[in-house]
Write an enzyme that holds these catalytic residues in place. Structure first.
Site, PDB file in Angstrom:
ATOM      1  N   ASP A   8       9.288  10.853 -21.756  1.00  0.00           N
ATOM      2  CA  ASP A   8       9.176  12.289 -21.479  1.00  0.00           C
ATOM      3  C   ASP A   8       9.785  13.082 -22.629  1.00  0.00           C
ATOM      4  OD1 ASP A   8       8.896  14.745 -20.249  1.00  0.00           O
ATOM      5  OD2 ASP A   8       9.776  14.119 -18.358  1.00  0.00           O
ATOM      6  N   ASP A   9       8.948  13.814 -23.366  1.00  0.00           N
ATOM      7  CA  ASP A   9       9.394  14.659 -24.484  1.00  0.00           C
ATOM      8  C   ASP A   9       9.934  13.861 -25.663  1.00  0.00           C
ATOM      9  OD1 ASP A   9       8.726  16.684 -22.757  1.00  0.00           O
ATOM     10  OD2 ASP A   9      10.719  17.582 -22.644  1.00  0.00           O
ATOM     11  N   CYS A  34       3.827  18.206 -20.293  1.00  0.00           N
ATOM     12  CA  CYS A  34       3.856  16.970 -19.517  1.00  0.00           C
ATOM     13  C   CYS A  34       2.755  16.772 -18.485  1.00  0.00           C
ATOM     14  CB  CYS A  34       5.216  16.822 -18.863  1.00  0.00           C
ATOM     15  SG  CYS A  34       5.880  18.334 -18.178  1.00  0.00           S
ATOM     16  N   ARG A  58      -0.230  13.845 -18.032  1.00  0.00           N
ATOM     17  CA  ARG A  58      -0.188  12.887 -16.923  1.00  0.00           C
ATOM     18  C   ARG A  58      -1.497  12.880 -16.143  1.00  0.00           C
ATOM     19  NH1 ARG A  58       5.581  11.750 -16.304  1.00  0.00           N
ATOM     20  NH2 ARG A  58       6.474  12.870 -18.070  1.00  0.00           N
ATOM     21  N   LYS A  80       8.921   9.985 -12.976  1.00  0.00           N
ATOM     22  CA  LYS A  80       8.445  11.350 -12.788  1.00  0.00           C
ATOM     23  C   LYS A  80       6.964  11.382 -12.424  1.00  0.00           C
ATOM     24  CE  LYS A  80       7.809  15.452 -15.738  1.00  0.00           C
ATOM     25  NZ  LYS A  80       8.291  16.122 -16.958  1.00  0.00           N
ATOM     26  N   HIS A 133       5.085  14.759 -11.059  1.00  0.00           N
ATOM     27  CA  HIS A 133       4.690  16.071 -11.589  1.00  0.00           C
ATOM     28  C   HIS A 133       3.184  16.297 -11.535  1.00  0.00           C
ATOM     29  CE1 HIS A 133       5.501  19.378 -14.859  1.00  0.00           C
ATOM     30  NE2 HIS A 133       5.481  19.882 -13.631  1.00  0.00           N
ATOM     31  N   HIS A 179      13.768  14.183 -21.493  1.00  0.00           N
ATOM     32  CA  HIS A 179      13.614  15.565 -21.046  1.00  0.00           C
ATOM     33  C   HIS A 179      14.994  16.193 -20.841  1.00  0.00           C
ATOM     34  CE1 HIS A 179      12.331  19.003 -18.619  1.00  0.00           C
ATOM     35  NE2 HIS A 179      11.067  18.709 -18.893  1.00  0.00           N
ATOM     36  N   ASP A 182       4.598  11.792 -23.365  1.00  0.00           N
ATOM     37  CA  ASP A 182       3.676  12.747 -22.754  1.00  0.00           C
ATOM     38  C   ASP A 182       3.380  13.958 -23.631  1.00  0.00           C
ATOM     39  OD1 ASP A 182       6.197  13.879 -22.489  1.00  0.00           O
ATOM     40  OD2 ASP A 182       5.962  14.418 -20.391  1.00  0.00           O
ATOM     41  N   ASN A 183       4.198  14.236 -24.616  1.00  0.00           N
ATOM     42  CA  ASN A 183       3.978  15.362 -25.535  1.00  0.00           C
ATOM     43  C   ASN A 183       5.004  15.281 -26.646  1.00  0.00           C
ATOM     44  OD1 ASN A 183       5.081  16.893 -22.656  1.00  0.00           O
ATOM     45  ND2 ASN A 183       6.458  16.854 -24.405  1.00  0.00           N
ATOM     46  N   LYS A 192       6.767  20.438 -28.748  1.00  0.00           N
ATOM     47  CA  LYS A 192       6.230  20.629 -27.405  1.00  0.00           C
ATOM     48  C   LYS A 192       5.778  22.076 -27.171  1.00  0.00           C
ATOM     49  CE  LYS A 192       7.587  20.206 -22.519  1.00  0.00           C
ATOM     50  NZ  LYS A 192       8.653  19.762 -21.589  1.00  0.00           N
TER      51      LYS A 192
END
Length: 564
Positions: free
Chosen positions: A44-45, A82, A86, A148, A150, A241, A347-348, A401
């Site tokens: 994540d991130d 994110c 996903r 996660k 989301h 994150h 994710d990004n 991001k």
């Protein structure tokens, strides 16, 4: 009618993978190989250069080992934030069709009234697509996730309703990594919700995100209910994150490592990328955003706090690596490793936005968290990487991001499958939409086409990477493949080596044109010089908008924004 039109468009040129059935294999006297396990790991991130194998100074021996024996995916595109990524990851579809044309928290009557109630903007993985865990479960796989989600909190959108046999899920977009008084990530966010198998749970007092998610994943893979089935495991870590928080032992490990400053670290990463053969020898670091102060212009206190922030970030990456190592160790000790396909991506791009630019967030952080120098990175602190270190994480690309520049959309990604995927580096243009069909292909699961579980669905857009990864084909997509992306009014489209980016300066939007073959940092806008190319790219953009149900607001609705 709109959905039927989109369906008709998506059907054009689609194809399902041709597979050898067990019966056909017997007739041809071919041995039937056991179906592979699948481990899909999503960070994540995490920035492009944050893993050792991609140029980082952070200690990531477990990820580095997987990269060394697998295929490094040099050009893997994701979405700039994110949940859109996903939705594409678990469907093989563009996010505007899969239900996350925008993040749920950004679809409001005040901010984006055009998107409210619009198909494809449900804010979660909708039922016009077949979800990857649903398809894997129907094919006889044991489907589990930890981390996660989301992708929607309604009963019909939860992990337990979208194909997972077992799930331990953070439902929100982010949360603190330790159990603490407030686990929110903004002043106006609800307290995060954690569900296990669809039921709300309380976190244990010793909760730390990466370690807890790994514990749960290993327990699910060991669950007797699995009954010998191959597994599809989705490890969706929340590291790195914000807020940046890590265990004390890992924080201390990185003490002092970033005292040289972000300019020096950026150059060191580029130098390492050159040694690894990831960038040409004449590559220079992507420049810092214009609003970033040079390191030497900071006060002693500003330098100390900035370095401490990056120490916390590095400690989180280190801990993520350690927990991936625990998963790999479990697979090896249980004899499952050699038959497990591992796919890793982020994710990004890294979180380079200034989270306290909104003064309400700034006040909320100051009033509710202890950001004293000694507590930075520990429980009850609230740190974020920020634009300077975010640009370091995104090297060799520009920005991070929420931006549709390369730094926001190029993911550190790799595939590992011992004895099957040949080690090396792929420079193929790939996208997150290609992951689901690749997994289905390796698992021998036929794509559902336009009907799934008694409902009409859109056929998968992504392409399987399997023939390419196994050396059966030289390409995944052709040289003129088009990948478009729109999110919160920021847009981009790549075709061949050309890329257009829709950016905002002083509130006014305009298209920029870049030649990525010669300008991977996106520093030289060629829109005025190559009007012919720009015109062709804008035609492609218009087609992308129409085919993928994109709502164009005509304004930047991204975050964060100053409120006063």
């Amino acid at each position: 009618m709109r959905f039927r039109a989109i369906l008709a468009t998506a059907l054009f040129g689609s194809a399902c993978a041709g597979l050898i059935t067990p019966a056909a294999a017997q007739e041809q006297k071919q041995p039937i190989a056991p179906r592979p396990n699948i481990l899909l790991i999503l960070a994540d991130d995490l920035g492009r250069s944050d893993i050792g194998g991609f140029g980082s100074e952070i200690d990531t021996p477990n990820l580095d080992a997987l990269i060394a024996q697998g295929r490094l995916l040099d050009t893997m595109y994701v979405a700039p934030t994110c949940s859109p990524t996903r939705s594409m990851l678990l469907s093989g579809m563009d996010n505007h069709l899969a239900g996350v044309g925008n993040m749920a928290e950004m679809i409001t009557p005040q901010l984006t009234p055009e998107e409210v109630g619009h198909p494809g903007y449900e804010g979660g993985l909708n039922h016009r697509v077949a979800a990857l865990p649903e398809m894997m479960k129907d094919a006889g796989y044991w489907t589990v996730m930890s981390g996660k989600w989301h992708l929607g909190g309604s009963d019909s959108m939860r992990p337990s309703a979208r194909g997972f046999d077992r799930s331990y899920a953070l439902m929100n977009g982010g949360a603190a990594h330790f159990k603490q008084a407030s686990m929110r990530i903004t002043f106006d966010a609800p307290e995060p919700t954690h569900l296990e198998d669809g039921k709300k749970i309380e976190l244990p007092d010793d909760f730390y995100s990466s370690r807890m998610y790994t514990d749960k994943m290993i327990s699910y893979l060991s669950d007797k209910q699995r009954e010998g089935r191959p597994f599809f495991a989705y490890a969706a870590y929340t590291s790195v994150h914000l807020p940046l928080q890590a265990p004390d032992d890992e924080l201390l490990k990185y003490r002092g490592r970033y005292d040289a400053g972000y300019d020096v670290i950026a150059q060191r990463r580029i130098d390492k990328m050159k040694r690894l053969g990831l960038v040409p020898q004449d590559t220079q670091p992507a420049p810092m955003p214009p609003w970033v102060k040079p390191w030497n212009a900071l006060s002693a206190d500003e330098k100390a706090r900035s370095a401490r922030t990056m120490e916390a970030y590095a400690a989180m990456v280190d801990d993520l690596d350690r927990n991936v190592g625990r998963l790999v160790d479990y697979l090896k000790e249980s004899g499952q490793y050699d038959n497990t396909l591992i796919i890793f991506l982020s994710d990004n791009g890294p979180e380079g936005n200034q989270w306290d630019l909104d003064s309400r967030n700034a006040r909320w952080i100051a009033q509710n968290f202890d950001n004293s120098l000694d507590n930075m990175g520990r429980a009850n602190s609230f740190l974020f990487e920020g634009p300077a270190w975010g640009q370091v994480s995104a090297q060799p690309f520009r920005l991070f991001k929420a931006y549709t520049n390369e730094g926001g959309m190029r993911s550190p990604a790799f595939v590992s499958f011992p004895g099957r995927v040949k080690p090396g580096k792929s420079e193929q243009v790939l996208t997150v939409k290609d992951v689901a069909p690749t997994i289905l292909d390796f698992a021998g699961v036929k794509q559902p086409g336009i009907e799934f579980r008694g409902r009409t669905v859109l056929p998968i857009q992504g392409m399987s990477m399997k023939p390419y990864l196994l050396g059966e084909r030289k390409q995944v997509h052709n040289n003129t493949y088009v990948y478009g992306m729109e999110l919160m009014g920021r847009s981009a489209l790549r075709k061949g080596n050309w890329k257009i980016v829709y950016s905002y300066d002083n509130g006014k939007g305009h298209w920029q044109l870049y030649d990525l073959a010669n300008d991977r940092r996106e520093l030289h806008d060629l829109a005025a010089k190559r009007a012919d190319v720009l015109d062709d790219m804008l035609t492609e953009w218009a087609q992308y908008v129409q085919q993928n149900n994109v709502v164009e607001t005509g304004r930047d609705t991204s975050y964060p924004r100053a409120d006063d």
